[in-house]
Design a protein around this motif. Structure first.
Motif, PDB file in Angstrom:
ATOM      1  N   LYS A 148      50.184  29.868  36.914  1.00  0.00           N
ATOM      2  CA  LYS A 148      50.481  28.774  37.834  1.00  0.00           C
ATOM      3  C   LYS A 148      51.452  29.238  38.916  1.00  0.00           C
ATOM      4  O   LYS A 148      52.494  29.832  38.621  1.00  0.00           O
ATOM      5  CB  LYS A 148      51.061  27.586  37.067  1.00  0.00           C
ATOM      6  N   ASN A 149      51.085  28.968  40.165  1.00  0.00           N
ATOM      7  CA  ASN A 149      51.873  29.372  41.334  1.00  0.00           C
ATOM      8  C   ASN A 149      52.034  30.880  41.459  1.00  0.00           C
ATOM      9  O   ASN A 149      52.862  31.360  42.231  1.00  0.00           O
ATOM     10  CB  ASN A 149      53.262  28.718  41.319  1.00  0.00           C
ATOM     11  N   GLY A 150      51.279  31.627  40.666  1.00  0.00           N
ATOM     12  CA  GLY A 150      51.371  33.084  40.713  1.00  0.00           C
ATOM     13  C   GLY A 150      50.099  33.735  41.207  1.00  0.00           C
ATOM     14  O   GLY A 150      50.043  34.262  42.324  1.00  0.00           O
ATOM     15  N   GLY A 151      49.053  33.652  40.400  1.00  0.00           N
ATOM     16  CA  GLY A 151      47.803  34.265  40.813  1.00  0.00           C
ATOM     17  C   GLY A 151      46.747  34.221  39.732  1.00  0.00           C
ATOM     18  O   GLY A 151      46.973  33.692  38.631  1.00  0.00           O
ATOM     19  N   ARG A 152      45.593  34.769  40.068  1.00  0.00           N
ATOM     20  CA  ARG A 152      44.446  34.753  39.170  1.00  0.00           C
ATOM     21  C   ARG A 152      43.752  36.114  39.186  1.00  0.00           C
ATOM     22  O   ARG A 152      43.727  36.797  40.226  1.00  0.00           O
ATOM     23  CB  ARG A 152      43.452  33.664  39.607  1.00  0.00           C
ATOM     24  N   VAL A 153      43.174  36.488  38.044  1.00  0.00           N
ATOM     25  CA  VAL A 153      42.513  37.787  37.913  1.00  0.00           C
ATOM     26  C   VAL A 153      41.178  37.606  37.199  1.00  0.00           C
ATOM     27  O   VAL A 153      41.094  36.887  36.191  1.00  0.00           O
ATOM     28  CB  VAL A 153      43.373  38.785  37.110  1.00  0.00           C
ATOM     29  N   VAL A 154      40.145  38.260  37.738  1.00  0.00           N
ATOM     30  CA  VAL A 154      38.858  38.382  37.050  1.00  0.00           C
ATOM     31  C   VAL A 154      38.594  39.866  36.843  1.00  0.00           C
ATOM     32  O   VAL A 154      38.659  40.656  37.792  1.00  0.00           O
ATOM     33  CB  VAL A 154      37.714  37.752  37.870  1.00  0.00           C
ATOM     34  N   VAL A 155      38.323  40.252  35.604  1.00  0.00           N
ATOM     35  CA  VAL A 155      38.100  41.653  35.252  1.00  0.00           C
ATOM     36  C   VAL A 155      36.619  41.891  35.016  1.00  0.00           C
ATOM     37  O   VAL A 155      35.956  41.111  34.322  1.00  0.00           O
ATOM     38  CB  VAL A 155      38.908  42.047  33.996  1.00  0.00           C
ATOM     39  N   LEU A 156      36.103  42.950  35.600  1.00  0.00           N
ATOM     40  CA  LEU A 156      34.697  43.330  35.441  1.00  0.00           C
ATOM     41  C   LEU A 156      34.631  44.528  34.500  1.00  0.00           C
ATOM     42  O   LEU A 156      35.162  45.597  34.808  1.00  0.00           O
ATOM     43  CB  LEU A 156      34.103  43.694  36.806  1.00  0.00           C
ATOM     44  N   ASP A 172      38.307  44.845  39.205  1.00  0.00           N
ATOM     45  CA  ASP A 172      38.918  43.530  39.076  1.00  0.00           C
ATOM     46  C   ASP A 172      39.113  42.914  40.452  1.00  0.00           C
ATOM     47  O   ASP A 172      39.194  43.612  41.463  1.00  0.00           O
ATOM     48  CB  ASP A 172      40.241  43.569  38.284  1.00  0.00           C
ATOM     49  N   LEU A 173      39.131  41.589  40.471  1.00  0.00           N
ATOM     50  CA  LEU A 173      39.416  40.813  41.674  1.00  0.00           C
ATOM     51  C   LEU A 173      40.692  40.038  41.406  1.00  0.00           C
ATOM     52  O   LEU A 173      40.756  39.253  40.460  1.00  0.00           O
ATOM     53  CB  LEU A 173      38.269  39.857  41.998  1.00  0.00           C
ATOM     54  N   VAL A 174      41.708  40.287  42.220  1.00  0.00           N
ATOM     55  CA  VAL A 174      43.017  39.669  42.024  1.00  0.00           C
ATOM     56  C   VAL A 174      43.346  38.809  43.239  1.00  0.00           C
ATOM     57  O   VAL A 174      43.175  39.241  44.379  1.00  0.00           O
ATOM     58  CB  VAL A 174      44.111  40.743  41.828  1.00  0.00           C
ATOM     59  N   LYS A 175      43.844  37.593  42.981  1.00  0.00           N
ATOM     60  CA  LYS A 175      44.282  36.697  44.050  1.00  0.00           C
ATOM     61  C   LYS A 175      45.709  36.252  43.752  1.00  0.00           C
ATOM     62  O   LYS A 175      45.960  35.617  42.721  1.00  0.00           O
ATOM     63  CB  LYS A 175      43.361  35.482  44.148  1.00  0.00           C
ATOM     64  N   LEU A 176      46.643  36.589  44.649  1.00  0.00           N
ATOM     65  CA  LEU A 176      48.036  36.194  44.492  1.00  0.00           C
ATOM     66  C   LEU A 176      48.352  35.034  45.421  1.00  0.00           C
ATOM     67  O   LEU A 176      47.938  35.019  46.582  1.00  0.00           O
ATOM     68  CB  LEU A 176      48.968  37.361  44.818  1.00  0.00           C
ATOM     69  N   ASP A 177      49.111  34.072  44.911  1.00  0.00           N
ATOM     70  CA  ASP A 177      49.614  32.996  45.753  1.00  0.00           C
ATOM     71  C   ASP A 177      50.766  33.511  46.607  1.00  0.00           C
ATOM     72  O   ASP A 177      51.341  34.570  46.328  1.00  0.00           O
ATOM     73  CB  ASP A 177      50.080  31.821  44.881  1.00  0.00           C
ATOM     74  N   GLY A 178      51.103  32.752  47.649  1.00  0.00           N
ATOM     75  CA  GLY A 178      52.130  33.174  48.588  1.00  0.00           C
ATOM     76  C   GLY A 178      53.429  33.568  47.925  1.00  0.00           C
ATOM     77  O   GLY A 178      53.977  32.812  47.111  1.00  0.00           O
ATOM     78  N   GLY A 179      53.949  34.757  48.251  1.00  0.00           N
ATOM     79  CA  GLY A 179      55.217  35.235  47.729  1.00  0.00           C
ATOM     80  C   GLY A 179      55.169  35.752  46.307  1.00  0.00           C
ATOM     81  O   GLY A 179      56.190  36.192  45.771  1.00  0.00           O
ATOM     82  N   ILE A 236      53.722  42.902  46.418  1.00  0.00           N
ATOM     83  CA  ILE A 236      54.312  41.599  46.696  1.00  0.00           C
ATOM     84  C   ILE A 236      53.623  41.058  47.943  1.00  0.00           C
ATOM     85  O   ILE A 236      53.599  41.726  48.979  1.00  0.00           O
ATOM     86  CB  ILE A 236      55.834  41.683  46.941  1.00  0.00           C
ATOM     87  N   CYS A 237      53.044  39.864  47.825  1.00  0.00           N
ATOM     88  CA  CYS A 237      52.261  39.370  48.963  1.00  0.00           C
ATOM     89  C   CYS A 237      53.114  38.526  49.894  1.00  0.00           C
ATOM     90  O   CYS A 237      54.177  38.018  49.527  1.00  0.00           O
ATOM     91  CB  CYS A 237      51.036  38.595  48.483  1.00  0.00           C
ATOM     92  N   ASP A 238      52.638  38.380  51.112  1.00  0.00           N
ATOM     93  CA  ASP A 238      53.294  37.579  52.135  1.00  0.00           C
ATOM     94  C   ASP A 238      53.116  36.083  51.823  1.00  0.00           C
ATOM     95  O   ASP A 238      52.373  35.721  50.900  1.00  0.00           O
ATOM     96  CB  ASP A 238      52.720  37.925  53.510  1.00  0.00           C
ATOM     97  N   PRO A 239      53.764  35.213  52.587  1.00  0.00           N
ATOM     98  CA  PRO A 239      53.693  33.771  52.297  1.00  0.00           C
ATOM     99  C   PRO A 239      52.278  33.192  52.269  1.00  0.00           C
ATOM    100  O   PRO A 239      52.039  32.177  51.599  1.00  0.00           O
ATOM    101  CB  PRO A 239      54.510  33.156  53.445  1.00  0.00           C
ATOM    102  N   ASP A 240      51.341  33.813  52.981  1.00  0.00           N
ATOM    103  CA  ASP A 240      49.971  33.286  53.002  1.00  0.00           C
ATOM    104  C   ASP A 240      49.140  33.779  51.828  1.00  0.00           C
ATOM    105  O   ASP A 240      47.966  33.408  51.702  1.00  0.00           O
ATOM    106  CB  ASP A 240      49.280  33.670  54.315  1.00  0.00           C
ATOM    107  N   GLY A 241      49.693  34.621  50.971  1.00  0.00           N
ATOM    108  CA  GLY A 241      48.946  35.119  49.826  1.00  0.00           C
ATOM    109  C   GLY A 241      48.147  36.370  50.144  1.00  0.00           C
ATOM    110  O   GLY A 241      48.075  36.819  51.296  1.00  0.00           O
ATOM    111  N   MET A 242      47.517  36.925  49.126  1.00  0.00           N
ATOM    112  CA  MET A 242      46.729  38.153  49.309  1.00  0.00           C
ATOM    113  C   MET A 242      45.737  38.289  48.157  1.00  0.00           C
ATOM    114  O   MET A 242      46.031  37.916  47.020  1.00  0.00           O
ATOM    115  CB  MET A 242      47.658  39.374  49.357  1.00  0.00           C
ATOM    116  N   SER A 243      44.555  38.801  48.466  1.00  0.00           N
ATOM    117  CA  SER A 243      43.568  39.088  47.419  1.00  0.00           C
ATOM    118  C   SER A 243      43.019  40.487  47.629  1.00  0.00           C
ATOM    119  O   SER A 243      42.954  40.975  48.758  1.00  0.00           O
ATOM    120  CB  SER A 243      42.433  38.058  47.423  1.00  0.00           C
ATOM    121  N   TRP A 244      42.646  41.142  46.523  1.00  0.00           N
ATOM    122  CA  TRP A 244      42.090  42.483  46.624  1.00  0.00           C
ATOM    123  C   TRP A 244      41.060  42.727  45.527  1.00  0.00           C
ATOM    124  O   TRP A 244      41.047  42.060  44.496  1.00  0.00           O
ATOM    125  CB  TRP A 244      43.191  43.536  46.561  1.00  0.00           C
ATOM    126  N   PHE A 245      40.180  43.673  45.802  1.00  0.00           N
ATOM    127  CA  PHE A 245      39.160  44.096  44.851  1.00  0.00           C
ATOM    128  C   PHE A 245      39.388  45.565  44.554  1.00  0.00           C
ATOM    129  O   PHE A 245      39.490  46.373  45.474  1.00  0.00           O
ATOM    130  CB  PHE A 245      37.754  43.883  45.436  1.00  0.00           C
TER     131      PHE A 245
END
Length: 252
Positions: A148-156, A172-179, A236-245
């Motif tokens: 919660k308020n952190g991020g989400r991960v899907v592992v392949l 893996d696909l990782v999505k971080l929330d802002g900050g 560490i992601c910026d305020p708008d968040g960041m996702s990567w594969f």
């Protein structure tokens, strides 16, 4: 493409034809978030029938390529296709067609790799069942990590896409929330990582086994970086968040 590869669809919709060694052709619909495992020797075609762009990311092992470090591509037709090197007699006998048909099939595609199709040409339509065991959509998959308020991960891995065992790659696909921060981590089985920033921006640091920082930079969408074996990475992601594969050189 003759080398094992992982494919990730970043944007748009399209159709792909995949012929695996000793198997019938699979025609699959491509949508954002799809991850596809392509083993050694797969033959593929990719078609965008929409008005929007179809963006597909290819990552793979090229160490045993014809030229180490580069994908080895065999084009069947077109200006640099393998059939342009054979005489018309050989190709006509191989395909069991007359020579005029050979000339049309071999010579009509003037482009190299990417061509614009005439509107009258109809390609095979995708089949829903062809996605089974070949495609895994990371955008729609159950989450392996959800903070919660952190991020989400899907592992392949081999559990949700068994074909990755054959190509020796996981992802893996990782999505971080802002900050939010992805704390320092490394692969315990000496795998290396190739990370592509899909969206957003942030800071990344990579530290070697001797405790020396080897990378400190800001990354943004469209950029890619490599984490060598045994090296530790944190983001560490910026305020708008960041996702990567990330492609990881282990199926587990």
């Amino acid at each position: 493409d003759c080398l094992a590869a992982g494919v990730f669809s970043i944007a748009g919709n399209g159709v792909a034809g995949v012929v695996l060694p000793e198997k019938d052709e699979k025609v699959i619909g491509i949508r954002k978030g799809d991850a596809i495992a392509l083993p050694f020797g797969a033959v593929t075609w990719w078609y965008n029938k929409e008005d929007t762009e179809l963006i597909v990311l290819f990552l793979g092992d090229t160490s045993k390529g014809h030229k180490a470090g580069s994908f080895t591509d065999f084009y069947l037709t077109g200006t640099n296709g393998i059939f342009t090197g054979f005489s018309t007699e050989f190709v006509s006998r191989a395909w069991d067609v007359d020579e005029s048909t050979v000339k049309a099939l071999v010579g009509s595609q003037s482009g190299k790799g990417i061509v614009k199709l005439d509107g009258s040409i109809k390609l095979p339509e995708p089949k829903k069942e062809d996605r089974d065991r070949l495609v895994y959509n990371c955008e729609e998959a159950p989450l392996d990590v959800d903070i919660k308020n952190g991020g989400r991960v899907v592992v392949l891995n081999t559990k949700n896409l068994p074909l990755v065992a054959e190509i020796g790659l996981g992802a893996d696909l990782v999505k971080l929330d802002g900050g939010a921060m992805c704390s320092p981590g490394f692969s315990c089985d000496s795998a290396l990582q190739v990370t592509y920033i899909v969206s957003g921006s942030g800071r990344v640091q990579v530290v070697g086994v001797d405790g020396k920082r080897v990378l400190e930079t800001t990354v943004k969408a469209g950029q890619l970086f490599i984490v060598p074996r045994f090296f530790v990475v944190s983001k560490i992601c910026d305020p708008d968040g960041m996702s990567w594969f990330s492609i990881i050189t282990t199926p587990e």
